[in-house]
Write an enzyme that holds these catalytic residues in place. Structure first.
Site, PDB file in Angstrom:
ATOM      1  N   HIS A 162     -36.959  55.763  -3.102  1.00  0.00           N
ATOM      2  CA  HIS A 162     -36.513  56.582  -4.203  1.00  0.00           C
ATOM      3  C   HIS A 162     -35.166  56.169  -4.449  1.00  0.00           C
ATOM      4  CE1 HIS A 162     -34.973  59.728  -1.442  1.00  0.00           C
ATOM      5  NE2 HIS A 162     -33.887  59.663  -2.246  1.00  0.00           N
ATOM      6  N   ASP A 203     -41.513  56.270   1.533  1.00  0.00           N
ATOM      7  CA  ASP A 203     -40.189  56.354   0.998  1.00  0.00           C
ATOM      8  C   ASP A 203     -39.305  55.470   1.752  1.00  0.00           C
ATOM      9  OD1 ASP A 203     -38.475  57.301  -0.905  1.00  0.00           O
ATOM     10  OD2 ASP A 203     -37.670  59.047   0.320  1.00  0.00           O
ATOM     11  N   SER A 262     -29.354  60.091   1.498  1.00  0.00           N
ATOM     12  CA  SER A 262     -30.785  59.691   1.319  1.00  0.00           C
ATOM     13  C   SER A 262     -30.620  58.050   1.607  1.00  0.00           C
ATOM     14  CB  SER A 262     -31.702  59.566   0.180  1.00  0.00           C
ATOM     15  OG  SER A 262     -31.951  61.069  -0.430  1.00  0.00           O
TER      16      SER A 262
END
Length: 401
Positions: free
Chosen positions: A131, A161, A245
């Protein structure tokens, strides 16, 4: 002739006596004033030389601020020193069109973090989240010294992911070491390194513990409100915020044990950070390097953990023996899939694969994706109507279903 008496007081001598008394008074006053002035000048020097209680002379108070430099080393600082140089910033640059002029340009759409895990053949490889790079026209990696380099997207995997980037190895001095996420203990100290809220907070460090292992988090891949995947994650109370992230979760040895992926940010929830365990990430990383995508073996079924099925349905619908409390329920069988061809049916409860006990969907996927290849045979034991049934499946590529 007047009589003269030399012993009788005369008028003039009395005046002289008065005059001399006034002189005495002024002289005494002047003496007192001189004495006072001498005392006023002498007292400060006397006080300065008076002994203090401990027998030493009082000294003038220093107005200088005293500082003492101490080199503090802890397990956390040593781990961060080992690993922080391999944590980078990842910028997602996308194309935008001006509303008025219809001209196209590029701008930074978002930033995240990444970890350099390999340096080979003049190239360095960075693992980050899917993402973080999704929708990018181009990608840019910011190294620990602030140098910005162009990055090439090697491959992504939407299901886990994860994404792998390639950059020029020039200027890359640090490469992280992989640890063993299966060896982590609940309560063990872990450290999150990344760039929360963007590159202004580059290389931020937060600490916490492993709050839980083998957590399954429902993931809706296409945003239709239906859960498509159960992501396996580590739970930690180390602060993980937007921008973290793709960053590193490390142990006290400075080894990578997780890829920070998401944070539950509901108002009522605090201190729940999530990371992809490195043991689950390594096979994905290797596939992305080789193929640019993950070629997964597939059985052709959808699954539900038995622990999520109410007790009444376990007994009446699945007809399970009382001692069977864990396993994976087959919710749907895809037509013409390996499972369908092997005779697997809806409501079969998978309890064993290749002789290994299977208690939940995470264990099933670990075995399927880490132990098996496309084209391999898979032996499965299921409970059907309260009895054990043995099945053999020949696994195919997920994309072929």
């Amino acid at each position: 002739m007047d009589d003269y008496n030399p012993y009788e007081p005369q008028e003039e001598p009395k005046k002289e006596k008065k005059k001399s008394l006034a002189g005495y008074f002024f002289s005494a006053l002047a003496g007192v004033m001189v004495g006072a002035l001498l005392v006023w000048f002498l007292i400060p020097s006397v006080l300065t030389n008076l002994p203090t209680n401990n027998g030493t002379k009082a000294t003038k108070t220093s107005m200088e601020t005293q500082q003492l430099s101490v080199d503090v080393n802890t397990g956390v600082t040593e781990a961060v020193e080992k690993a922080s140089g391999a944590v980078v910033g990842v910028s997602n640059i996308q194309s935008v069109t001006d509303f008025w002029s219809h001209s196209k340009s590029t701008q930074e759409a978002g930033t995240g973090s990444g970890v350099i895990y390999k340096k080979e053949g003049g190239k360095a490889y960075v693992i980050t989240n899917n993402h973080v790079v999704e929708g990018a026209k181009s990608l840019e990696v910011t190294l620990v010294d602030g140098t910005k380099v162009e990055a090439k997207l090697v491959g992504t995997d939407i299901w886990t992911d994860l994404a792998v980037l390639e950059i020029d190895a020039k200027g890359v001095d640090s490469v992280i070491t992989f640890g063993d996420s299966d060896a982590l203990k609940q309560g063990e100290t872990v450290i999150a390194i990344g760039n929360p809220l963007g590159l202004d907070f580059y290389g931020s460090v937060t600490t916490g513990v492993v709050s839980g292992k083998d957590r399954a988090i429902p993931v809706d891949i296409n945003g239709d409100g239906v859960v498509d995947w159960q992501a396996e994650v580590l739970q930690t109370d180390a602060a993980i915020n937007p921008g973290n992230s793709g960053g590193a979760l490390i142990n006290l040895a400075g080894q990578l044990v997780g890829i920070n992926s998401m944070k539950i940010s509901e108002a009522a929830v605090e201190g729940i950070g999530l990371a992809i365990p490195v043991n689950s990430a390594i096979p994905i990383i290797e596939d992305l390097e080789r193929n640019g995508k993950v070629n997964r073996p597939s059985m052709g079924i959808t699954l539900v953990d038995l622990t999520n099925v109410p007790a009444i349905h376990q007994k009446d619908t699945l007809k399970l023996p009382a001692e069977v409390t864990t396993g994976v329920v087959v919710n749907e069988v895809v037509p013409n899939s390996p499972a369908a061809k092997a005779g697997m049916k809806t409501y079969d409860v998978i309890v064993e694969m290749d002789g290994e006990k299977i208690e939940n969907t995470i264990e099933l996927r670990k075995h399927l994706y880490n132990e098996k290849e496309i084209g391999d045979e898979l032996k499965v034991k299921v409970y059907r109507d309260g009895k054990i049934v043995d099945l053999t499946l020949k696994l195919v590529d997920t994309d072929s279903l």
